[in-house]
Design an enzyme around this catalytic site. Structure first.
Site, PDB file in Angstrom:
ATOM      1  N   CYS A  88       4.770   0.862   5.443  1.00  8.05           N
ATOM      2  CA  CYS A  88       3.515   0.156   5.177  1.00  8.05           C
ATOM      3  C   CYS A  88       3.661  -0.702   3.908  1.00  8.05           C
ATOM      4  O   CYS A  88       4.372  -1.691   3.922  1.00  8.05           O
ATOM      5  CB  CYS A  88       2.367   1.154   5.089  1.00  8.05           C
ATOM      6  SG  CYS A  88       0.744   0.402   5.341  1.00  8.05           S
ATOM      7  N   HIS A 174       2.914   3.985  10.486  1.00 16.07           N
ATOM      8  CA  HIS A 174       3.163   5.315   9.934  1.00 16.07           C
ATOM      9  C   HIS A 174       3.634   6.280  11.015  1.00 16.07           C
ATOM     10  O   HIS A 174       2.839   6.719  11.844  1.00 16.07           O
ATOM     11  CB  HIS A 174       1.888   5.872   9.295  1.00 16.07           C
ATOM     12  CG  HIS A 174       1.397   5.090   8.124  1.00 16.07           C
ATOM     13  ND1 HIS A 174       1.826   5.338   6.839  1.00 16.07           N
ATOM     14  CD2 HIS A 174       0.517   4.059   8.045  1.00 16.07           C
ATOM     15  CE1 HIS A 174       1.222   4.490   6.005  1.00 16.07           C
ATOM     16  NE2 HIS A 174       0.434   3.705   6.718  1.00 16.07           N
ATOM     17  N   GLU A 176       5.216   9.002   9.766  1.00 15.89           N
ATOM     18  CA  GLU A 176       5.404  10.185   8.933  1.00 15.89           C
ATOM     19  C   GLU A 176       4.167  11.049   8.770  1.00 15.89           C
ATOM     20  O   GLU A 176       4.245  12.182   8.283  1.00 15.89           O
ATOM     21  CB  GLU A 176       5.909   9.764   7.546  1.00 15.89           C
ATOM     22  CG  GLU A 176       4.856   9.341   6.540  1.00 15.89           C
ATOM     23  CD  GLU A 176       4.200   7.984   6.820  1.00 15.89           C
ATOM     24  OE1 GLU A 176       3.290   7.596   6.069  1.00 15.89           O
ATOM     25  OE2 GLU A 176       4.598   7.314   7.796  1.00 15.89           O
TER      26      GLU A 176
END
Length: 235
Positions: A88, A174, A176
């Site tokens: 990001c 994202h 994660e």
């Protein structure tokens, strides 16, 4: 392997990247730029750098003075050819240090939306499906850096992932974030839930265990593939 991460706010953490590092018996520590008196690493002593996300913009050094120092550290890591993963804001910082322009996107993307992947048999993305639902949370985007290859895109944002010389990877989205990470970001980002074609409501973002589990598997495979493709990194 010694993994170091740059974290910009308390609520955007390494998440499932930390789970992968623990499962693979790698050491992981970080620089918390939001803390007063943060300590920076000796870049030449780390084996991999992970740059996390955050609500700030790459060009807001006046508001966040530590951005200038972070950019210098990223440039040093690039010059030393250390493997770097940017997520990001982290992907935007990487694109910036590689000479690309950072700017507001046509639309903000907040929520679960599909990305289309383009990967060959030798890419660390090779285990990814052609389309995958991932979590987005960004307003800015970037031009593709010279010499980088685009690996993923959406209708709202053409540059969702890039790879540069196989050792530098930027992900605008994202992979994660586990459920607790997502809930934390939502709690700290209420003002961002405005009307928009690519902005979902909080209740449509949480409770997506099946999507998170798929992304977790792919994240682990991706990191394994990437690290083993870089001779001499894992030791």
């Amino acid at each position: 392997m010694h993994i170091h991460y740059f974290q910009h706010v308390p609520f955007e953490q390494p998440g499932m990247i930390r789970d992968w590092a623990k499962a693979r018996h790698h050491q992981m520590d970080g620089t918390l730029f939001y803390e007063k008196g943060f300590r920076v690493p000796d870049i030449d002593r780390i084996d991999m750098l992970v740059i996390m996300g955050g609500p700030m913009n790459v060009y807001e050094e006046d508001k966040y003075p530590w951005l200038s120092e972070e950019k210098k550290l990223i440039k040093e890591a690039l010059n030393l050819e250390i493997p770097i993963l940017g997520i990001c804001l982290g992907s935007q910082l990487l694109a910036d240090r590689l000479g690309a322009k950072i700017f507001p996107g046509r639309q903000k993307e907040i929520g679960w939306f599909p990305v289309s992947f383009k990967a060959d048999a030798h890419s660390p993305f090779r285990t990814f499906p052609d389309r995958l639902d991932v979590l987005h949370w960004h307003g800015d985007t970037f031009d593709l850096p010279d010499g980088a290859a685009r690996m993923a895109s959406t209708a709202a944002c053409p540059n969702q992932a890039f790879i540069f010389e196989n050792r530098v990877i930027g992900l605008q989205f994202h992979l994660e974030m586990a459920e607790d990470n997502i809930e934390s970001v939502i709690r700290h980002s209420q003002s961002e839930f405005v009307d928009g074609p690519y902005i979902q409501k909080p209740e449509n973002i949480t409770g997506r265990a099946e999507k998170i589990n798929v992304n977790r598997i792919l994240l682990f495979q991706f990191l394994d593939e990437w690290m083993t493709s870089l001779p001499g990194v894992i030791r």
